[in-house]
Design a protein around this motif. Structure first.
Motif: not given
Length: 83
Positions: A64-68
């Motif tokens: 569950h990667a975030h780009y922020g």
């Protein structure tokens, strides 16, 4: 946000204070933590929801990667009956 049809509203109940452990609802859980209950968990960083069985690991950062800059933290938003 979890959604339901009007016809399914009769299958939903509201958690009453004092009848359920408040800590279960208030706590934030880290990626990979064991889910304390069967239910729907919401990421505090991005709002995505996932289902998880009690004792199963909540999605890890790699899943569950975030780009922020948001942190991945999970909150129980709907407890379900377990099997």
């Amino acid at each position: 946000m979890a959604l339901h049809l009007g016809a399914s509203a009769g299958f939903l109940g509201e958690a009453m204070p004092g009848l359920v452990a408040g800590d279960l609802w208030e706590a934030l859980y880290a990626p990979g933590d064991a889910a304390p209950a069967h239910g729907v968990y919401r990421c505090e960083g991005c709002g995505e929801e996932v289902t998880c069985a009690r004792s199963a690991p909540l999605p890890a950062r790699e899943q569950h990667a975030h780009y922020g800059p948001w942190r991945v933290q999970w909150r129980l938003v709907a407890k379900t009956a377990g099997a």
